[in-house]
Design an enzyme around this catalytic site. Structure first.
Site, mmCIF file in Angstrom:
data_model
loop_
_atom_site.group_PDB
_atom_site.id
_atom_site.type_symbol
_atom_site.label_atom_id
_atom_site.label_comp_id
_atom_site.label_asym_id
_atom_site.label_seq_id
_atom_site.Cartn_x
_atom_site.Cartn_y
_atom_site.Cartn_z
ATOM 1 N N ASP A 1 -5.817 2.070 -4.294
ATOM 2 C CA ASP A 1 -4.877 1.548 -3.300
ATOM 3 C C ASP A 1 -4.390 0.157 -3.710
ATOM 4 O O ASP A 1 -4.965 -0.503 -4.581
ATOM 5 C CB ASP A 1 -5.508 1.513 -1.911
ATOM 6 N N CYS B 1 0.811 -1.230 0.000
ATOM 7 C CA CYS B 1 0.000 0.000 0.000
ATOM 8 C C CYS B 1 0.840 1.274 0.000
ATOM 9 O O CYS B 1 0.632 2.173 -0.823
ATOM 10 C CB CYS B 1 -0.966 -0.010 1.178
ATOM 11 N N HIS C 1 -2.656 0.896 6.769
ATOM 12 C CA HIS C 1 -2.966 0.931 5.333
ATOM 13 C C HIS C 1 -3.099 2.371 4.871
ATOM 14 O O HIS C 1 -3.478 3.262 5.640
ATOM 15 C CB HIS C 1 -4.259 0.157 5.056
#
Length: 209
Positions: free
Chosen positions: A181, A117, A169
């Site tokens: 993402d 990420c 994240h």
């Protein structure tokens, strides 16, 4: 005979007096007319001067208004050009992020064939805008300007985790409640609000406008 001469003398005297009186009255009338003409001329001149001054004042005001409008137009044009330039920069970032769609997820990967990420956000910012971000999601959250949900704009980063002290994240916000993402399914477009994510906050690593 004497009475006749006296009558003629008196008549002549009265004529002389009448002529003198008439001449005096005429002088007064002429004098009055001269004063009247002088006053009228003075008033006209004063009126013309006032009118001239008014026109000069209006001209000065118009000039001032024109200068103000010119400065306002110049400022608006500058802001408009800046907005277009910044919008182009976001479009460049967005285009780069879209190019990575479909690439696989791999923990610790920073591109260009696979990402995690924070590796994804770091890569697209560097590639599109030459903006260097920290390596991990927690570091990216810590070192950028924090913003509220109501302030969020396309190009901002959105962070997830159990708390601000446990960021796990990060995604690239693209507007309309969506983000790009890198997660287990690869690089995708998805909603920010999802049952598997707990939104912690937003940051702005780059000011577009």
């Amino acid at each position: 005979m004497k009475r006749k001469l006296l009558t003629i003398f008196l008549t002549a005297l009265m004529c002389v007096l009448f002529i003198k009186i008439s001449a005096a009255n005429a002088d007064e009338i002429n004098s009055g007319n001269d004063n009247l003409n002088t006053n009228l001329t003075s008033e006209l001149n004063n009126g013309n001067t006032t009118e001239s001054n008014t026109e000069a004042g209006n001209s000065s005001t118009d000039s001032s208004d024109n200068n103000t409008n010119s400065e306002s137009d110049k400022k608006n044009n500058t802001q408009s050009e800046k907005k277009k330039k910044n919008n182009k920069k976001y479009q460049k970032l967005y285009k780069q992020a879209k190019k990575e769609l479909g690439k696989r997820y791999r923990y610790g990967a920073t591109g260009s064939k696979s990402f995690d990420c924070s590796g994804f956000t770091k890569y697209v910012y560097k590639k599109a805008l030459n903006k260097k971000l920290p390596r991990t999601a927690a570091q990216q959250y810590k070192h950028a300007k924090k913003i509220s949900k109501s302030e969020r704009k396309s190009g901002d980063l959105v962070f997830f985790g159990s708390s601000k002290h446990n960021i796990t994240h990060v995604g690239l916000y693209i507007g309309d409640g969506k983000m790009i993402d890198a997660q287990n399914r690869g690089v995708i477009v998805e909603n920010v609000s999802a049952p598997w994510w707990n939104t912690v906050g937003y940051s702005r690593p780059y000011k577009f406008n």
